[in-house]
Design a protein around this motif. Structure first.
Motif, PDB file in Angstrom:
ATOM      1  N   ASN A   2      -8.354  26.341 -25.581  1.00 51.75           N
ATOM      2  CA  ASN A   2      -8.330  25.859 -26.530  1.00 51.75           C
ATOM      3  C   ASN A   2      -6.402  25.594 -26.466  1.00 51.75           C
ATOM      4  O   ASN A   2      -5.729  25.750 -25.477  1.00 51.75           O
ATOM      5  CB  ASN A   2      -8.579  26.658 -27.451  1.00 51.75           C
ATOM      6  CG  ASN A   2      -7.831  28.196 -27.760  1.00 51.75           C
ATOM      7  OD1 ASN A   2      -7.131  28.076 -27.491  1.00 51.75           O
ATOM      8  ND2 ASN A   2      -9.033  28.648 -27.893  1.00 51.75           N
ATOM      9  N   ASN A   3      -6.458  25.331 -27.472  1.00 53.27           N
ATOM     10  CA  ASN A   3      -4.923  25.271 -27.295  1.00 53.27           C
ATOM     11  C   ASN A   3      -4.128  26.673 -27.633  1.00 53.27           C
ATOM     12  O   ASN A   3      -2.663  26.564 -26.477  1.00 53.27           O
ATOM     13  CB  ASN A   3      -5.020  24.544 -29.243  1.00 53.27           C
ATOM     14  CG  ASN A   3      -3.316  24.128 -29.182  1.00 53.27           C
ATOM     15  OD1 ASN A   3      -1.747  23.174 -27.872  1.00 53.27           O
ATOM     16  ND2 ASN A   3      -2.417  24.247 -30.177  1.00 53.27           N
ATOM     17  N   LYS A   4      -4.074  27.853 -28.034  1.00 52.60           N
ATOM     18  CA  LYS A   4      -3.719  28.545 -27.777  1.00 52.60           C
ATOM     19  C   LYS A   4      -3.363  29.007 -26.381  1.00 52.60           C
ATOM     20  O   LYS A   4      -2.092  29.870 -25.539  1.00 52.60           O
ATOM     21  CB  LYS A   4      -3.835  29.769 -28.651  1.00 52.60           C
ATOM     22  CG  LYS A   4      -3.662  29.688 -30.117  1.00 52.60           C
ATOM     23  CD  LYS A   4      -4.722  31.206 -30.817  1.00 52.60           C
ATOM     24  CE  LYS A   4      -3.862  30.939 -32.756  1.00 52.60           C
ATOM     25  NZ  LYS A   4      -3.728  32.745 -33.000  1.00 52.60           N
ATOM     26  N   GLN A   5      -4.818  29.580 -25.480  1.00 54.09           N
ATOM     27  CA  GLN A   5      -5.279  29.596 -24.231  1.00 54.09           C
ATOM     28  C   GLN A   5      -3.437  28.693 -23.638  1.00 54.09           C
ATOM     29  O   GLN A   5      -2.609  29.292 -22.524  1.00 54.09           O
ATOM     30  CB  GLN A   5      -5.903  29.281 -24.096  1.00 54.09           C
ATOM     31  CG  GLN A   5      -6.778  30.860 -24.088  1.00 54.09           C
ATOM     32  CD  GLN A   5      -8.602  30.680 -23.677  1.00 54.09           C
ATOM     33  OE1 GLN A   5      -8.945  29.241 -23.938  1.00 54.09           O
ATOM     34  NE2 GLN A   5      -9.242  31.642 -23.783  1.00 54.09           N
ATOM     35  N   THR A   6      -3.576  26.928 -23.829  1.00 55.22           N
ATOM     36  CA  THR A   6      -2.528  26.229 -23.293  1.00 55.22           C
ATOM     37  C   THR A   6      -1.170  26.724 -23.013  1.00 55.22           C
ATOM     38  O   THR A   6      -0.404  26.114 -22.418  1.00 55.22           O
ATOM     39  CB  THR A   6      -3.448  24.774 -23.614  1.00 55.22           C
ATOM     40  OG1 THR A   6      -4.340  24.411 -23.416  1.00 55.22           O
ATOM     41  CG2 THR A   6      -2.194  23.377 -22.875  1.00 55.22           C
ATOM     42  N   LEU A   7      -1.104  26.900 -24.459  1.00 51.52           N
ATOM     43  CA  LEU A   7      -0.359  26.980 -24.880  1.00 51.52           C
ATOM     44  C   LEU A   7       0.578  28.778 -24.316  1.00 51.52           C
ATOM     45  O   LEU A   7       2.023  28.978 -23.352  1.00 51.52           O
ATOM     46  CB  LEU A   7       0.685  27.669 -26.219  1.00 51.52           C
ATOM     47  CG  LEU A   7       0.670  26.135 -27.285  1.00 51.52           C
ATOM     48  CD1 LEU A   7       0.635  26.680 -28.368  1.00 51.52           C
ATOM     49  CD2 LEU A   7       2.075  25.562 -27.141  1.00 51.52           C
ATOM     50  N   LEU A   8      -0.083  29.505 -23.683  1.00 54.79           N
ATOM     51  CA  LEU A   8       0.528  30.636 -23.147  1.00 54.79           C
ATOM     52  C   LEU A   8      -0.017  30.634 -21.686  1.00 54.79           C
ATOM     53  O   LEU A   8       1.255  31.410 -20.804  1.00 54.79           O
ATOM     54  CB  LEU A   8      -0.958  31.951 -23.609  1.00 54.79           C
ATOM     55  CG  LEU A   8      -0.797  32.413 -24.406  1.00 54.79           C
ATOM     56  CD1 LEU A   8      -2.369  33.341 -24.828  1.00 54.79           C
ATOM     57  CD2 LEU A   8      -0.489  33.349 -25.033  1.00 54.79           C
TER      58      LEU A   8
END
Ligand code: URA
Length: 198
Positions: A2-8
């Motif tokens: 998901n987007n948060k995992q990509t940002l992390l």
């Protein structure tokens, strides 16, 4: 992902590209970014990975982690619902205290992690992570007390607690940490009610 995992993942990549704390990176096995629910309302922040954490690339899995797990369980908080990380993300040699310049170097990446996860509450474990959120405060004076702060774009409530590793070997600290920890669910409920009113 998901987007948060990509940002992390991007934060991890940036730590490597920007060559943060190259001396620590040389002696460490893993960059320990953090673990848990990326949508967590509570983030726990320790000091730095120890031997087990360095070997497995996960935070708080050794003796201090087992103690943290038992306090979470007693407080009725599932480890899978929270996110756990450290201020310094490489193991310092022989588990020495992280140096001020190492904490400083990792601080912007911790702020970015918190921006992505956007928790309501940050529980600092020990003075090394507390001093960045509540500069000038003494843990002996403020432990267990929820304190609202602004960080980047967000409003957060900081709950400073003693470090589980310190409490493991000190009976009176352990009693204080247990007492503070068991109050976390009440703090969460009060904050949720205050939010409803707004
Ligand atoms: N102590 C910490 O501060 N962090 C860990 O991940 C393990 C032990």
């Amino acid at each position: 992902m998901n987007n948060k995992q990509t940002l992390l993942e991007q934060i991890r990549a940036d730590i490597i590209t920007n060559n943060i704390c190259p001396d620590l990176a040389k002696t460490a096995t893993n960059l320990v970014m953090g673990d848990g629910n990326v949508d967590a309302e509570i983030v726990f922040i320790g000091e730095a990975p120890g031997k087990n954490e360095d070997e497995q690339g996960l935070p708080f899995i050794g003796a201090a982690g087992k103690f943290l797990d038992s306090m979470l369980e007693r407080a009725g908080i599932a480890r899978s619902d929270v996110y756990i990380t450290n201020i310094v993300k490489y193991r310092p040699p022989n588990n020495r205290d992280p140096l001020p310049e190492e904490k400083q170097a990792f601080w912007p990446y911790l702020v970015r992690q918190l921006d992505v996860i956007a928790p309501k509450i940050v529980v600092t474990l020990g003075r090394h992570s507390m001093e960045y959120f509540l500069p000038g405060h003494k843990i002996s004076a403020v432990h267990g007390q929820p304190t609202p702060i602004s960080l980047g774009q967000s409003r957060l409530v900081i709950v400073p607690l003693y470090h589980p590793a310190a409490a493991l070997y000190n009976g009176s600290l352990r009693a204080v940490l247990n007492e503070d920890f068991i109050k976390l669910p009440t703090i969460i409920k009060i904050l949720a009610k205050e939010e409803e009113k707004q």
